[in-house]
Motif scaffolding. Sequence first.
Motif, short mmCIF file in Angstrom:
data_model
loop_
_atom_site.label_atom_id
_atom_site.label_comp_id
_atom_site.label_asym_id
_atom_site.label_seq_id
_atom_site.Cartn_x
_atom_site.Cartn_y
_atom_site.Cartn_z
N THR A 161 5.70 13.95 11.94
CA THR A 161 6.62 15.65 11.57
C THR A 161 7.40 15.27 10.26
O THR A 161 7.47 16.40 9.71
N GLU A 162 8.39 14.10 10.51
CA GLU A 162 8.58 13.70 9.06
C GLU A 162 8.40 13.96 8.11
O GLU A 162 8.06 14.63 6.38
N PHE A 163 6.87 13.20 7.61
CA PHE A 163 6.15 13.01 6.92
C PHE A 163 5.64 14.51 6.06
O PHE A 163 5.55 14.82 5.11
N ALA A 164 4.56 15.10 7.47
CA ALA A 164 4.35 16.23 6.76
C ALA A 164 5.74 17.14 6.89
O ALA A 164 5.24 18.25 5.52
N ASP A 193 0.55 -1.40 0.04
CA ASP A 193 -0.40 0.25 -0.08
C ASP A 193 0.47 1.25 -0.31
O ASP A 193 0.49 2.41 -0.78
N PHE A 194 1.74 1.24 0.63
CA PHE A 194 2.75 2.27 1.07
C PHE A 194 3.20 3.05 -0.10
O PHE A 194 3.83 3.41 -0.96
N ILE A 197 10.29 12.12 0.62
CA ILE A 197 9.00 11.42 0.76
C ILE A 197 9.26 9.96 0.48
O ILE A 197 8.15 9.14 1.55
N ARG A 198 10.02 9.48 -0.46
CA ARG A 198 9.90 8.47 -0.74
C ARG A 198 10.24 7.64 0.99
O ARG A 198 9.74 6.40 1.84
N ALA A 199 11.03 8.36 2.24
CA ALA A 199 11.84 8.10 3.10
C ALA A 199 10.89 8.18 3.83
O ALA A 199 10.48 7.38 5.04
N ALA A 200 9.76 8.89 4.17
CA ALA A 200 9.25 9.30 5.04
C ALA A 200 8.33 8.28 4.90
O ALA A 200 7.27 7.40 5.56
N PHE A 201 7.32 8.09 3.73
CA PHE A 201 6.51 7.08 3.37
C PHE A 201 7.05 5.28 4.08
O PHE A 201 6.34 4.77 4.76
N ARG A 202 8.43 5.39 3.43
CA ARG A 202 8.75 3.81 4.54
C ARG A 202 8.96 3.92 5.68
O ARG A 202 8.51 2.89 6.07
N ARG A 203 8.96 4.78 6.28
CA ARG A 203 9.34 5.39 7.97
C ARG A 203 7.87 5.57 8.28
O ARG A 203 7.47 4.74 9.20
N TYR A 204 6.81 5.61 7.99
CA TYR A 204 5.50 5.71 7.99
C TYR A 204 4.95 3.88 8.34
O TYR A 204 4.54 4.00 9.82
N TRP A 205 5.67 3.14 7.29
CA TRP A 205 5.68 2.27 7.41
C TRP A 205 6.34 1.60 8.20
O TRP A 205 5.66 0.38 9.07
#
Length: 177
Positions: free
Chosen positions: A94-97, A28-29, A51-59
Amino acid sequence: MRNEAAQRVELVFSLFDANGNGVIDSDDFDLMTDRVLRAASASDDGAKAAIRAAFRRYWTTLADELDADGDGVITVEEFRPFVLDPVRFGPTVTEFAQALSALGDPDGDGLIERPLFVSLMRAIGFEEGNVHALFDAFGPDADDRITVAVWAAGIEDYYAPDLAGIPGDRLVAAPVA
């Protein structure tokens, strides 16, 4: 948790379930990241990598915190209590934002124009009418732009369990025509 925050959680889960299979998983991510990057074609490689790193960290944050049985998926029941916990999830938000709002500023002037904002938010999966309502709530200037800082703060507010009446609540309202 305020009712408004609970509604925001439900919407976020449905958007993160990008393939529509009822759970959130790594695929999904990847799907969402690819959609967002397509919408941000004018952004530089650094912003795209962020943004790729932020999405990966989110997951990975979700998986590390919630996937106790190791099955590689997160259910809505697992997701609800966690995502609005500022202690457990705040740094990830915060990272994602910061990454998403910076992606909306490819020319680096600190301002985000409405068309790119709408494209990025639609790539995430938000309804277009609601995205316009959100942008308007952020108080665009006479040239129809908002600041990177306003958008980043708005994203962080969206994940705050004790906030209501925030611009982000426009995303969970009935779709605006």
